[in-house]
Scaffold this active site. Structure first.
Site, PDB file in Angstrom:
ATOM      1  CB  SER A 222      -0.877  -0.006   1.188  1.00 27.86           C
ATOM      2  OG  SER A 222      -1.914   0.836   1.109  1.00 27.86           O
ATOM      3  CG  ASP A 379      -6.935  -2.280  -3.677  1.00 30.40           C
ATOM      4  OD1 ASP A 379      -7.101  -1.155  -3.438  1.00 30.40           O
ATOM      5  OD2 ASP A 379      -5.566  -2.617  -3.645  1.00 30.40           O
ATOM      6  CG  HIS A 409      -6.024  -1.853  -0.007  1.00 32.73           C
ATOM      7  ND1 HIS A 409      -5.010  -1.614  -0.962  1.00 32.73           N
ATOM      8  CD2 HIS A 409      -5.460  -1.185   1.235  1.00 32.73           C
ATOM      9  CE1 HIS A 409      -4.153  -0.798  -0.554  1.00 32.73           C
ATOM     10  NE2 HIS A 409      -4.325  -0.562   0.980  1.00 32.73           N
TER      11      HIS A 409
END
Length: 439
Positions: A222, A379, A409
């Site tokens: 991320s 996501d 995610h």
């Protein structure tokens, strides 16, 4: 005698008492009935709060709903704390996250774990078991996610991931505890990871940890994937750096802030764990920007056709050419004719390749190391990773794109009870397998 029931009997009026009302039962039964009604109402409210419509293909949907509801509750508590003036909402939220998951540097028989600092930056080092046949170990510098503002190298999710990597790869994993928003803003997070990694790559430090200088890679998930990508590009241009990185592995990385209407942003705008609105707010927080810009950015007013600063960069993330038709489907680009040029004037960092590695020059991409990119269908950041893979391939970089149709995610760190997801275990295994084969 009005108001009283009566009956005429043999010329006399006889007053009769009211018939007794039926009994409501003993007090204990009434209390039990009230408790049942209250419990039913609370269960209904909880179900309403927890339930969100999810695609049937997502991994463990009810478990994901519960996880998302927990995170939303923590966000609402932190927002209340902020509203009351007690603390910044991100500090409060991170306090909750770290408090529930912080883990001390506990070493096992297989993995030695120590907390130290590299050139003033806190790190947690995981050393795999020594093997006489392999005196030198390979190594990964890992950068945790959390929107540049949340989480820690010391919470159990990342501790467990790095421990597994150290043990299964017989490697040294350096997990960086970089400083977070709102204590610091862009580009300080990048400075922290660059400084710690450069320190680690010094010959004497690599020797101390018995690391092979030719087998060091970087990785992150991320926002950590964003920092790892920025780190890779910066090291690629650093002529003074003797030891080059062998691989980079980016897990659902966030790579651009110019287009919040890619197909994955449109498809997953309300999908847990990272709705579009929350991701845009993370970007604004990262740059210490103005929340008044969030709604305008969501509809791409910051990169409209009349914003000259963005015109040269739009082609580098033209998803109609960078994404396959299986991804673009029937989604249409959102390109505003007129927008708000004040946004990029006040937040020029939006157009900085250090914050948005996807928009880097082709010359910068050409000499990047072998790359692994993991993406998830559910996501908002899915297309960031796919477009970066395409740009890297076009620049001649060897890329493995690992896509999970049931992934969401953040899933890779959720592998142990009670947040154990089947896709979390599969993504972690696939990621470690690639590292084992390529590092």
């Amino acid at each position: 005698m009005s108001g009283w029931p009566s009956q005429k009997l043999a010329g006399l009026w006889v007053v009769l008492p009211f018939p007794p009302r039926p009994s409501a039962g003993p007090p204990s039964r009434r209390r039990m009935r009230s408790s049942c009604v209250l419990l039913t109402a609370l269960v209904a409210l909880a179900a309403y709060y927890i339930y969100i419509p999810l695609p049937s293909s997502v991994s463990d949907p009810w478990k994901l709903m519960l996880l998302d509801a927990t995170f939303r509750s923590a966000q609402q508590v932190s927002n209340l704390i902020h509203f009351l003036g007690l603390s910044h909402h991100l500090l409060a939220l991170n306090f909750i996250i770290v408090s529930f998951g912080k883990k001390s540097a506990w070493s096992s028989a297989q993995v030695k774990v120590t907390d130290t600092d590299f050139d003033g930056v806190e790190v947690r080092v995981f050393e795999g078991p020594p093997k006489p046949e392999e005196p030198l170990k390979r190594s990964i510098v890992y950068i945790h996610g959390g929107g540049w503002a949340l989480a820690s190298a010391k919470i159990r999710y990342y501790d467990e991931l790095c421990t597994a990597m150290a043990e299964e790869l017989n490697a040294v994993i350096v997990s960086i505890e970089y400083r977070l928003v709102p204590k610091v803003y862009f580009p300080e997070q990048i400075h922290d990871v660059v400084r710690a990694t450069k320190y680690f790559l010094q010959p004497e430090v690599l020797h101390k940890y018995s690391v092979d200088p030719g087998r060091v890679g970087i990785s992150g998930d991320s926002a950590g994937g964003n920092l790892a990508a920025a780190l890779g590009q910066q090291f690629n241009q650093d002529t003074n750096l003797k030891n080059k990185l062998k691989v980079q592995a980016l897990i659902y990385p966030v790579l651009q802030a110019l287009d919040f209407n890619t197909p994955s942003y449109q498809q997953n705008m309300n999908t847990p764990i990272l709705p579009r609105y929350v991701m845009v707010k993370y970007w604004v927080d990262y740059f210490n920007g103005n929340y008044d810009f969030v709604q305008a950015m969501i509809v791409n007013n910051h990169t409209s056709l009349d914003v000259d600063e963005a015109s040269a960069l739009r082609a580098r993330l033209n998803w109609t050419s960078l994404l396959p038709t299986s991804i673009t489907k029937n989604y249409k680009p959102v390109m505003q004719t007129t927008g708000n040029s004040r946004i990029v004037q006040e937040i020029p960092q939006l157009l900085d390749a250090r914050s948005a590695p996807l928009i880097a020059d082709q010359e910068v991409l050409q000499h990047l190391p072998k790359t692994y990119i993991l993406t998830c269908e559910h996501d908002v950041l899915r297309d960031d990773g796919i477009m970066y893979a395409k740009r890297l391939e076009s620049a001649g970089v060897e890329v493995t794109l690992d896509h999970f149709e049931d992934g969401f995610h953040g899933c890779m760190i959720f592998t142990s009870w009670p947040t154990n997801f089947s896709v979390g275990i599969r993504t972690r295994n696939s990621y470690i397998k690639w590292l084992d084969q390529n590092l």
